[in-house]
Enzyme design. Structure first.
Site, PDB file in Angstrom:
ATOM      1  N   CYS A 138       1.661   2.689  25.049  1.00  0.00           N
ATOM      2  CA  CYS A 138       1.556   1.887  23.831  1.00  0.00           C
ATOM      3  C   CYS A 138       2.416   0.628  23.927  1.00  0.00           C
ATOM      4  CB  CYS A 138       1.984   2.712  22.617  1.00  0.00           C
ATOM      5  SG  CYS A 138       0.719   3.853  22.023  1.00  0.00           S
TER       6      CYS A 138
ATOM      7  N   CYS B  44       4.223  -1.238  16.544  1.00  0.00           N
ATOM      8  CA  CYS B  44       3.395  -0.030  16.506  1.00  0.00           C
ATOM      9  C   CYS B  44       2.538  -0.037  15.241  1.00  0.00           C
ATOM     10  CB  CYS B  44       4.273   1.219  16.514  1.00  0.00           C
ATOM     11  SG  CYS B  44       5.335   1.399  17.966  1.00  0.00           S
TER      12      CYS B  44
ATOM     13  N   ARG C 283       2.516   8.487  26.683  1.00  0.00           N
ATOM     14  CA  ARG C 283       1.727   7.788  25.666  1.00  0.00           C
ATOM     15  C   ARG C 283       2.548   6.685  25.007  1.00  0.00           C
ATOM     16  NH1 ARG C 283      -3.006   6.038  24.847  1.00  0.00           N
ATOM     17  NH2 ARG C 283      -1.847   4.180  24.300  1.00  0.00           N
TER      18      ARG C 283
ATOM     19  N   HIS D 198      -1.230   1.149  13.806  1.00  0.00           N
ATOM     20  CA  HIS D 198      -1.147   2.521  13.301  1.00  0.00           C
ATOM     21  C   HIS D 198      -0.478   2.670  11.933  1.00  0.00           C
ATOM     22  CE1 HIS D 198      -2.682   4.416  16.929  1.00  0.00           C
ATOM     23  NE2 HIS D 198      -1.890   3.638  17.656  1.00  0.00           N
TER      24      HIS D 198
END
Length: 278
Positions: free
Chosen positions: A239, A188, A235, A192
């Site tokens: 991802c 992730c 979501r 991000h």
């Protein structure tokens, strides 16, 4: 391509690397302009109001009070953390620990628990087909989640970290956020963990600090690309699919821990849901 660049460089009296840098600069400037235009479009859409997800909220409110399941009971006594039947402000404090299950639960997993215990649905039926197909109709569970979440619209996010399991959920979510896996060795954090990044024209918020609220505080939402209202659980699934990870099970521990990590980092921000997304 290189031959073409050499010819162009000869014509303007520049080196090939210098010409390539100019080309890269033009591409970056164009991408930045497109990102700015895309963000302005979304801002305008959100300011205008009239989100299609309003219909999901209305349907969810009806389902909340409708007698359903083998026990023919409504969800009006469902305890979302603030007491039986209290919906206002509950989503702003989820995920959280629940003593009756001994688990940290997010909105969807808690709704599934209530559907099982109050309405008599089996676990298999309660979370059957939890996500709508692209361009399809939202599932009953999604509609209920949209309604409950909207009841916290305009409130401050205040996800608790009082219980040992709540703290563990945050730490596990943090570890998973930075964990690299899959055929591309993605995490992730690859997208991000820094500010000012983007993919194509989509801005990528930094989810490791308070900037996480840019994303977290605006879900559930209506992504135009999907043509159907979506929740934060969806979501997370999207991802992990983009990372080429195995698809997580609905309401899995991993998904809830990731949501806890993002949510706690967003504490103090104001919820705005539903919103428009790309």
């Amino acid at each position: 391509m290189k031959l073409r660049l050499k010819k162009m460089a000869a014509l303007v009296g520049m080196t090939v690397p210098a010409l390539m840098l100019i080309g890269a600069g033009v591409n970056q400037a164009q991408a930045a302009s497109e990102t700015q235009e895309g963000n302005a479009y979304l801002q305008l859409m959100n300011e205008m109001g009239g989100n299609p997800a309003d219909f999901n909220i209305d349907d969810g409110k009806k389902l909340w009070g409708e007698k359903r399941g083998p026990k023919n009971v409504s969800l009006e006594q469902c305890n979302l953390g603030l007491g039986p039947g209290v919906v206002k402000g509950a989503y702003a404090q989820l995920p959280r620990y629940f003593a009756d299950t001994g688990k940290v639960q997010d909105l969807e997993s808690r709704l599934v628990t209530c559907m099982e215990t109050l309405q008599g649905f089996s676990a298999k039926d309660a979370d059957k087909a939890p996500f709508a197909k692209e361009g399809g109709n939202a599932s009953p569970l999604e509609n209920i989640a949209m309604y409950v979440a909207h009841e916290s619209d305009g409130m401050k996010i205040a996800i608790p970290q009082d219980n040992a399991l709540e703290k563990q959920s945050y730490e596990n979510g943090k570890k998973l956020f930075f964990y690299r896996a899959g055929p591309f060795n993605f995490s992730c954090a690859a997208c991000h963990s820094e500010s000012g990044k983007r993919i194509k024209i989509s801005a990528l918020p930094n989810l490791t600090n308070a900037e996480a609220a840019v994303s977290y505080a605006t879900w559930p939402a209506y992504p135009n690309s999907q043509g159907v209202a979506r929740t934060l659980e969806w979501r997370m699934l999207a991802c992990e699919r983009q990372q080429r990870w195995p698809a997580p099970k609905f309401t899995s521990r991993a998904v809830i821990d990731l949501i806890t990590y993002m949510g706690v980092n967003s504490n103090g921000a104001t919820l705005h849901t539903p919103t428009f997304k790309r």
